[in-house]
Structure formats: C-alpha cells, structure tokens
Scaffold this motif. Structure first.
Motif, PDB file in Angstrom:
ATOM      1  N   GLY A 170       0.809  -1.211   0.000  1.00 37.97           N
ATOM      2  CA  GLY A 170       0.000   0.000   0.000  1.00 37.97           C
ATOM      3  C   GLY A 170       0.844   1.264   0.000  1.00 37.97           C
ATOM      4  O   GLY A 170       0.525   2.233  -0.695  1.00 37.97           O
ATOM      5  N   LYS A 171       1.905   1.269   0.762  1.00 35.73           N
ATOM      6  CA  LYS A 171       2.789   2.427   0.827  1.00 35.73           C
ATOM      7  C   LYS A 171       3.407   2.738  -0.529  1.00 35.73           C
ATOM      8  O   LYS A 171       3.493   3.899  -0.936  1.00 35.73           O
ATOM      9  CB  LYS A 171       3.890   2.180   1.856  1.00 35.73           C
ATOM     10  N   VAL A 172       3.799   1.674  -1.246  1.00 41.10           N
ATOM     11  CA  VAL A 172       4.381   1.867  -2.575  1.00 41.10           C
ATOM     12  C   VAL A 172       3.351   2.472  -3.523  1.00 41.10           C
ATOM     13  O   VAL A 172       3.639   3.427  -4.249  1.00 41.10           O
ATOM     14  CB  VAL A 172       4.915   0.525  -3.135  1.00 41.10           C
ATOM     15  N   VAL A 173       2.152   1.935  -3.523  1.00 40.37           N
ATOM     16  CA  VAL A 173       1.111   2.426  -4.436  1.00 40.37           C
ATOM     17  C   VAL A 173       0.780   3.887  -4.133  1.00 40.37           C
ATOM     18  O   VAL A 173       0.668   4.721  -5.041  1.00 40.37           O
ATOM     19  CB  VAL A 173      -0.157   1.561  -4.345  1.00 40.37           C
ATOM     20  N   LYS A 174       0.662   4.212  -2.849  1.00 40.56           N
ATOM     21  CA  LYS A 174       0.276   5.576  -2.465  1.00 40.56           C
ATOM     22  C   LYS A 174       1.387   6.592  -2.708  1.00 40.56           C
ATOM     23  O   LYS A 174       1.148   7.807  -2.614  1.00 40.56           O
ATOM     24  CB  LYS A 174      -0.175   5.584  -1.003  1.00 40.56           C
ATOM     25  N   SER A 175       2.581   6.112  -3.047  1.00 41.08           N
ATOM     26  CA  SER A 175       3.670   7.041  -3.367  1.00 41.08           C
ATOM     27  C   SER A 175       3.512   7.661  -4.750  1.00 41.08           C
ATOM     28  O   SER A 175       4.186   8.633  -5.085  1.00 41.08           O
ATOM     29  CB  SER A 175       5.020   6.317  -3.277  1.00 41.08           C
ATOM     30  N   TYR A 176       2.593   7.125  -5.565  1.00 41.35           N
ATOM     31  CA  TYR A 176       2.333   7.679  -6.897  1.00 41.35           C
ATOM     32  C   TYR A 176       1.216   8.717  -6.796  1.00 41.35           C
ATOM     33  O   TYR A 176       0.168   8.466  -6.189  1.00 41.35           O
ATOM     34  CB  TYR A 176       1.927   6.569  -7.878  1.00 41.35           C
ATOM     35  N   SER A 177       1.423   9.863  -7.418  1.00 41.02           N
ATOM     36  CA  SER A 177       0.465  10.969  -7.313  1.00 41.02           C
ATOM     37  C   SER A 177      -0.377  11.157  -8.564  1.00 41.02           C
ATOM     38  O   SER A 177      -1.101  12.138  -8.678  1.00 41.02           O
ATOM     39  CB  SER A 177       1.210  12.271  -6.990  1.00 41.02           C
ATOM     40  N   ASP A 178      -0.299  10.226  -9.491  1.00 44.99           N
ATOM     41  CA  ASP A 178      -1.033  10.348 -10.753  1.00 44.99           C
ATOM     42  C   ASP A 178      -2.547  10.383 -10.480  1.00 44.99           C
ATOM     43  O   ASP A 178      -3.090   9.531  -9.773  1.00 44.99           O
ATOM     44  CB  ASP A 178      -0.683   9.155 -11.650  1.00 44.99           C
ATOM     45  N   ARG A 179      -3.216  11.385 -11.041  1.00 45.13           N
ATOM     46  CA  ARG A 179      -4.660  11.545 -10.805  1.00 45.13           C
ATOM     47  C   ARG A 179      -5.474  10.390 -11.358  1.00 45.13           C
ATOM     48  O   ARG A 179      -6.646  10.206 -10.987  1.00 45.13           O
ATOM     49  CB  ARG A 179      -5.148  12.864 -11.414  1.00 45.13           C
ATOM     50  N   ARG A 180      -4.906   9.613 -12.267  1.00 42.42           N
ATOM     51  CA  ARG A 180      -5.633   8.484 -12.848  1.00 42.42           C
ATOM     52  C   ARG A 180      -5.646   7.266 -11.941  1.00 42.42           C
ATOM     53  O   ARG A 180      -6.352   6.290 -12.208  1.00 42.42           O
ATOM     54  CB  ARG A 180      -4.990   8.102 -14.190  1.00 42.42           C
ATOM     55  N   LEU A 181      -4.882   7.319 -10.861  1.00 48.28           N
ATOM     56  CA  LEU A 181      -4.728   6.181  -9.961  1.00 48.28           C
ATOM     57  C   LEU A 181      -5.618   6.325  -8.727  1.00 48.28           C
ATOM     58  O   LEU A 181      -5.602   7.359  -8.051  1.00 48.28           O
ATOM     59  CB  LEU A 181      -3.261   6.067  -9.529  1.00 48.28           C
ATOM     60  N   SER A 182      -6.372   5.265  -8.448  1.00 47.99           N
ATOM     61  CA  SER A 182      -7.173   5.204  -7.223  1.00 47.99           C
ATOM     62  C   SER A 182      -6.735   3.984  -6.423  1.00 47.99           C
ATOM     63  O   SER A 182      -6.541   2.900  -6.988  1.00 47.99           O
ATOM     64  CB  SER A 182      -8.665   5.095  -7.545  1.00 47.99           C
ATOM     65  N   TYR A 183      -6.582   4.150  -5.107  1.00 48.25           N
ATOM     66  CA  TYR A 183      -6.126   3.063  -4.236  1.00 48.25           C
ATOM     67  C   TYR A 183      -7.186   2.752  -3.179  1.00 48.25           C
ATOM     68  O   TYR A 183      -7.739   3.667  -2.554  1.00 48.25           O
ATOM     69  CB  TYR A 183      -4.814   3.448  -3.551  1.00 48.25           C
ATOM     70  N   TYR A 184      -7.447   1.463  -2.994  1.00 43.86           N
ATOM     71  CA  TYR A 184      -8.414   1.020  -1.992  1.00 43.86           C
ATOM     72  C   TYR A 184      -7.802  -0.131  -1.194  1.00 43.86           C
ATOM     73  O   TYR A 184      -7.111  -0.982  -1.753  1.00 43.86           O
ATOM     74  CB  TYR A 184      -9.717   0.560  -2.647  1.00 43.86           C
ATOM     75  N   HIS A 185      -8.089  -0.157   0.091  1.00 46.43           N
ATOM     76  CA  HIS A 185      -7.611  -1.239   0.951  1.00 46.43           C
ATOM     77  C   HIS A 185      -8.807  -1.988   1.521  1.00 46.43           C
ATOM     78  O   HIS A 185      -9.841  -1.382   1.828  1.00 46.43           O
ATOM     79  CB  HIS A 185      -6.758  -0.676   2.093  1.00 46.43           C
ATOM     80  N   GLN A 186      -8.667  -3.304   1.638  1.00 51.79           N
ATOM     81  CA  GLN A 186      -9.731  -4.118   2.214  1.00 51.79           C
ATOM     82  C   GLN A 186      -9.101  -5.261   3.013  1.00 51.79           C
ATOM     83  O   GLN A 186      -7.928  -5.572   2.864  1.00 51.79           O
ATOM     84  CB  GLN A 186     -10.631  -4.699   1.116  1.00 51.79           C
TER      85      GLN A 186
END
Length: 306
Positions: A50-66
C-alpha cells in the motif's frame, strides 16, 4: 459510457507484492495510450504494498484497501467500479509492455473482438526472461500454442491448456465484462473458468494475438510444486469436464477428443506431482487414472453423436 469516462479501466488486485507492485503500476501509467484509469485494490497486504502504491500521485490512480478476501473477490470489486469502454486486469507482480494497449485497441477496432489476449513473456523474480525452450514452462506453453495452431479452434485449444496463462492477459469490452459477470470462487483457476464463459458468451469474438508478446508474466521459484499443484489440476479436471460438456452436441468430436486427452494428461501429471509430494499414497493413483479413463469413455459414448 459517460463523456468524462476513460477509454480503458485497469484493475490491479494487489497482495504482498511490495517488490513488484511499483513496476506493475508504472507499466500501466506509462502506456502509450494515456486515456485510462487505474484501480488498485489492496487485498489486506501485510507488507509495504500500500505504501508503494500511495507514493504515486497520478490523478488516474485510485487506491483502496480491504481485509483479505482472495483474488477473485478483489477482481470482482474492481469490476463493479470500472468506468471505461474497455476493461483490463493486471496482477500485481506482472508487467505490461509499454505499447500493449495501443496495439490491442487498434486490433479490437479493426476486428470488433469483445475479448483479446496476447502472447506473453515469462520472467523471473528479478526480471530475467526465461528464453531456454527446454525450460519447463516454455515447453508447456509451446505445447498449448501448438494445439491452437493445429486445431484452428480457440475453444478446443483452451480445452488442451490455458494459453491465456494469466488473468493479466485479459482485455475486454465493458459490455463483455458485464455480460460474462463475476469471476468464480476457484482460487487457482478463476481466469481459466472466465475465459471459457467468455467464449460461450461470444463464440466468434474472443481473439488471440498470437504473434504479439505484450505482457511480462512473473514465474516465482517454487510456484509449480506444492499443494497448489494438486488442487489446481483437480480444478482443471472439473473445468474441462464442464466446458467440454457445454460444447458436445453443439459442435463435433473435436472438443470432446481434445478435452478427453487433456483429462488423461492431467491424470499423469497428478501422478508425477504426488510421486514427489506423497510417495506413500502412490499405489492408488494409477488405478484411479485407469478408472478416470474408463469413466471418460463411457461419458463420451453417451454424449457424442454416433
């Protein structure tokens, strides 16, 4: 599709792949077609995925955790969120070639295919390409491709083996994804079940770009032997019986004969795997294979036209 919707929606189901997830994400965001959205669903990772994914700031990217729900449920959640005209899936350890979408979209517009798969490039954990034709995976994949070219029938070829290889290879219209529906609850072969359902829903519109290697498929050490090797092949047997029966009576003997041979081959493969994992139970495996073959012959005698 809404006016502000992206052309392509990409779903990454991610689980404990901090080492690989960055490369996967970048392979989407750096596509030569930029009109896309990337939905990353972290399926309860306990590492830094999750930390790696959230390091990207591209507006096209959405991150969800479950909380952990397994890959098929994670993909299904992603399917419920897509907005694009096309839908693609990428496992968090695999990698797209930079021009994958450009080539597939051009092909889809030319042919009208509802689902497109390509050839793949097998790589190791450190990104090295497995080029040796005698490497076990390469022999397996080559045999499946050979069946496709010789039969000239994509359904029959899939009965012989899953030359799509991975969920990461799926590229489909949103219309097709909606029609085929959710992935089933098979832990190891939900992609194999899905492609059969896609072919039944669109008999002439599942296409294989056999000459284009547009996906790097990660093969991890130790992946091929263990409990999954047995469970996967048992699920394989179930799927082939199911989808062979779905075609017998509609077409001809090709499907039953190809699928029947695969069932026999799987029996042999189960024997080989169990001989390495469970030496004490081996005496009962060969008789079980003989019973399987006899049952298959009886089943075919009932199903096939005379």
């Amino acid at each position: 599709m809404k006016p502000d919707s992206p052309l392509i929606s990409v779903i990454i189901p991610a689980y404990n792949h901090e080492k690989f997830i960055g490369e996967a994400v970048e392979s989407v965001l750096r596509q030569t077609i930029a009109d896309l959205e990337l939905i990353v669903i972290d399926d309860g990772s306990t590492d830094n995925t999750g930390k790696v994914v959230k390091s990207y700031s591209d507006r096209r990217l959405s991150y969800y955790h479950q909380e952990n729900q397994d890959a098929y449920n994670t993909i299904n959640r992603g399917l419920s969120m897509v907005r694009g005209k096309y839908v693609a899936i990428l496992n968090s350890d695999d990698v797209y070639t930079r021009d994958r979408f450009e080539k597939i979209v051009a092909y889809q517009k030319k042919t009208g295919a509802q689902c497109v798969i390509t050839d793949v490039i097998p790589i190791s954990d450190d990104g090295q390409i497995f080029q040796d034709p005698d490497f076990g995976w390469n022999r397996w994949h080559s045999g499946n491709r050979k069946c496709y070219f010789e039969s000239g029938d994509i359904y029959a070829a899939f009965l012989n083996g899953n030359f799509m290889v991975t969920t990461s290879n799926l590229f489909m219209t949103a219309e097709a994804a909606e029609k085929v529906g959710k992935f089933c609850s098979l832990r190891y072969l939900h992609d194999y079940d899905y492609i059969f359902r896609m072919m039944l829903a669109y008999p002439e519109s599942v296409h294989y770009m056999a000459d284009d290697k547009l996906l790097y498929y990660r093969i991890h050490p130790g992946n091929t032997l263990g409990e999954a090797a047995i469970i996967g092949r048992e699920q394989d047997q179930q799927l082939i019986r199911k989808y062979m029966a779905a075609k017998v009576g509609q077409q001809d003997r090709l499907y039953a004969e190809t699928g029947g041979q695969r069932l026999i081959d799987l029996g042999n493969e189960l024997h080989d795997v169990r001989s390495q994992l469970e030496p004490a139970v081996m005496p009962g495996v060969r008789p079980a294979l003989k019973t399987l073959i006899m049952s298959l012959r009886a089943w075919l005698a009932k199903k096939l036209p005379s």
